[in-house]
Design a protein around this motif. Structure first.
Motif, PDB file in Angstrom:
ATOM      1  N   TYR A  12      -8.311   5.537 -55.266  1.00  0.00           N
ATOM      2  CA  TYR A  12      -8.974   6.409 -56.233  1.00  0.00           C
ATOM      3  C   TYR A  12      -8.076   7.373 -56.990  1.00  0.00           C
ATOM      4  N   GLN A  13      -6.797   7.424 -56.684  1.00  0.00           N
ATOM      5  CA  GLN A  13      -5.950   8.441 -57.309  1.00  0.00           C
ATOM      6  C   GLN A  13      -5.911   8.359 -58.828  1.00  0.00           C
ATOM      7  N   ASN A  14      -6.007   7.181 -59.391  1.00  0.00           N
ATOM      8  CA  ASN A  14      -5.948   7.034 -60.842  1.00  0.00           C
ATOM      9  C   ASN A  14      -7.330   6.860 -61.466  1.00  0.00           C
ATOM     10  N   ARG A  15      -8.376   6.884 -60.636  1.00  0.00           N
ATOM     11  CA  ARG A  15      -9.738   6.683 -61.136  1.00  0.00           C
ATOM     12  C   ARG A  15     -10.557   7.968 -61.169  1.00  0.00           C
ATOM     13  N   LEU A  16     -10.232   8.901 -60.298  1.00  0.00           N
ATOM     14  CA  LEU A  16     -11.005  10.133 -60.180  1.00  0.00           C
ATOM     15  C   LEU A  16     -10.088  11.338 -60.314  1.00  0.00           C
ATOM     16  N   THR A  17     -10.684  12.486 -60.595  1.00  0.00           N
ATOM     17  CA  THR A  17      -9.878  13.694 -60.783  1.00  0.00           C
ATOM     18  C   THR A  17      -9.500  14.355 -59.465  1.00  0.00           C
ATOM     19  N   GLY A  18     -10.258  14.073 -58.409  1.00  0.00           N
ATOM     20  CA  GLY A  18      -9.964  14.686 -57.118  1.00  0.00           C
ATOM     21  C   GLY A  18     -10.617  16.034 -56.933  1.00  0.00           C
ATOM     22  N   ASP A  19     -11.572  16.371 -57.822  1.00  0.00           N
ATOM     23  CA  ASP A  19     -12.283  17.634 -57.634  1.00  0.00           C
ATOM     24  C   ASP A  19     -13.266  17.503 -56.470  1.00  0.00           C
ATOM     25  N   ASP A  20     -13.908  18.595 -56.113  1.00  0.00           N
ATOM     26  CA  ASP A  20     -14.802  18.597 -54.950  1.00  0.00           C
ATOM     27  C   ASP A  20     -15.907  17.552 -55.063  1.00  0.00           C
ATOM     28  N   GLU A  21     -16.445  17.385 -56.251  1.00  0.00           N
ATOM     29  CA  GLU A  21     -17.530  16.416 -56.445  1.00  0.00           C
ATOM     30  C   GLU A  21     -17.037  14.989 -56.189  1.00  0.00           C
ATOM     31  N   ASP A  22     -15.859  14.650 -56.696  1.00  0.00           N
ATOM     32  CA  ASP A  22     -15.286  13.322 -56.454  1.00  0.00           C
ATOM     33  C   ASP A  22     -15.034  13.089 -54.968  1.00  0.00           C
ATOM     34  N   ILE A  23     -14.487  14.088 -54.314  1.00  0.00           N
ATOM     35  CA  ILE A  23     -14.183  13.976 -52.886  1.00  0.00           C
ATOM     36  C   ILE A  23     -15.467  13.765 -52.090  1.00  0.00           C
ATOM     37  N   ASP A  24     -16.514  14.513 -52.436  1.00  0.00           N
ATOM     38  CA  ASP A  24     -17.805  14.338 -51.763  1.00  0.00           C
ATOM     39  C   ASP A  24     -18.334  12.922 -51.940  1.00  0.00           C
ATOM     40  N   ILE A  79     -16.682  10.148 -52.522  1.00  0.00           N
ATOM     41  CA  ILE A  79     -15.872   9.209 -51.719  1.00  0.00           C
ATOM     42  C   ILE A  79     -16.260   9.306 -50.245  1.00  0.00           C
ATOM     43  N   ALA A  80     -16.337  10.532 -49.740  1.00  0.00           N
ATOM     44  CA  ALA A  80     -16.654  10.725 -48.324  1.00  0.00           C
ATOM     45  C   ALA A  80     -18.028  10.168 -47.985  1.00  0.00           C
ATOM     46  N   TYR A  81     -19.025  10.464 -48.802  1.00  0.00           N
ATOM     47  CA  TYR A  81     -20.370   9.961 -48.525  1.00  0.00           C
ATOM     48  C   TYR A  81     -20.451   8.446 -48.660  1.00  0.00           C
ATOM     49  N   ALA A  82     -19.679   7.872 -49.575  1.00  0.00           N
ATOM     50  CA  ALA A  82     -19.659   6.411 -49.707  1.00  0.00           C
ATOM     51  C   ALA A  82     -19.085   5.765 -48.445  1.00  0.00           C
ATOM     52  N   VAL A  83     -18.016   6.347 -47.913  1.00  0.00           N
ATOM     53  CA  VAL A  83     -17.421   5.826 -46.677  1.00  0.00           C
ATOM     54  C   VAL A  83     -18.426   5.923 -45.543  1.00  0.00           C
ATOM     55  N   LEU A  84     -19.083   7.056 -45.413  1.00  0.00           N
ATOM     56  CA  LEU A  84     -20.069   7.233 -44.343  1.00  0.00           C
ATOM     57  C   LEU A  84     -21.254   6.291 -44.489  1.00  0.00           C
ATOM     58  N   GLU A  85     -21.686   6.073 -45.717  1.00  0.00           N
ATOM     59  CA  GLU A  85     -22.816   5.174 -45.962  1.00  0.00           C
ATOM     60  C   GLU A  85     -22.492   3.737 -45.564  1.00  0.00           C
ATOM     61  N   GLU A  86     -21.248   3.350 -45.741  1.00  0.00           N
ATOM     62  CA  GLU A  86     -20.829   1.982 -45.437  1.00  0.00           C
ATOM     63  C   GLU A  86     -20.393   1.805 -43.981  1.00  0.00           C
ATOM     64  N   SER A  87     -20.375   2.876 -43.211  1.00  0.00           N
ATOM     65  CA  SER A  87     -19.862   2.830 -41.845  1.00  0.00           C
ATOM     66  C   SER A  87     -20.986   3.028 -40.839  1.00  0.00           C
ATOM     67  N   ASP A  88     -20.877   2.313 -39.742  1.00  0.00           N
ATOM     68  CA  ASP A  88     -21.796   2.578 -38.639  1.00  0.00           C
ATOM     69  C   ASP A  88     -21.040   3.376 -37.574  1.00  0.00           C
ATOM     70  N   ARG A  89     -21.709   3.689 -36.494  1.00  0.00           N
ATOM     71  CA  ARG A  89     -21.105   4.504 -35.439  1.00  0.00           C
ATOM     72  C   ARG A  89     -19.827   3.862 -34.906  1.00  0.00           C
ATOM     73  N   ASN A  90     -19.834   2.555 -34.713  1.00  0.00           N
ATOM     74  CA  ASN A  90     -18.649   1.870 -34.196  1.00  0.00           C
ATOM     75  C   ASN A  90     -17.463   2.004 -35.146  1.00  0.00           C
ATOM     76  N   ASP A  91     -17.718   1.873 -36.442  1.00  0.00           N
ATOM     77  CA  ASP A  91     -16.647   2.038 -37.432  1.00  0.00           C
ATOM     78  C   ASP A  91     -16.048   3.446 -37.356  1.00  0.00           C
ATOM     79  N   LEU A  92     -16.938   4.434 -37.262  1.00  0.00           N
ATOM     80  CA  LEU A  92     -16.483   5.826 -37.215  1.00  0.00           C
ATOM     81  C   LEU A  92     -15.717   6.112 -35.923  1.00  0.00           C
ATOM     82  N   MET A  93     -16.198   5.572 -34.821  1.00  0.00           N
ATOM     83  CA  MET A  93     -15.512   5.784 -33.543  1.00  0.00           C
ATOM     84  C   MET A  93     -14.139   5.113 -33.551  1.00  0.00           C
ATOM     85  N   LYS A  94     -14.008   4.001 -34.237  1.00  0.00           N
ATOM     86  CA  LYS A  94     -12.710   3.322 -34.351  1.00  0.00           C
ATOM     87  C   LYS A  94     -11.717   4.205 -35.101  1.00  0.00           C
ATOM     88  N   ILE A  95     -12.193   4.877 -36.139  1.00  0.00           N
ATOM     89  CA  ILE A  95     -11.324   5.801 -36.876  1.00  0.00           C
ATOM     90  C   ILE A  95     -10.822   6.892 -35.945  1.00  0.00           C
TER      91      ILE A  95
END
Length: 86
Positions: free
Chosen positions: A14-26, A28-44
């Protein structure tokens, strides 16, 4: 500084696609969480070293306490402004 592999991968994507402001970061973070289940998160978490886990937990504690204090302050302010004091 902590260097979590997932963060590096997301930054590369995302470095060249988004500005990196708080809204962009949110988004990205919510997209990762939406696509992850508990096992994925525990692996991280399992892949983190001790320093990364401490950093991760400290962020969680800091943000949770900020929210708790902000909520508590709002509750107190709301109660003291009420014309019906008990």
């Amino acid at each position: 500084m902590i260097n979590v592999r997932l963060v590096d991968e997301l930054f590369e994507i995302y470095q060249n696609r988004l500005t990196g402001d708080d809204e962009d970061i949110d988004i990205i973070a919510y997209a990762v969480l939406e696509e992850s289940d508990r096992n994925d998160l525990m692996k991280i978490v399992e892949d983190m070293n001790d320093e990364e886990i401490q950093y991760f937990i400290s962020l969680y504690l800091i943000e949770s306490l900020k929210n708790k204090f902000a909520s508590h302050t709002t509750d107190l302010t709301h109660r003291t402004k009420s014309k019906f004091l008990h």
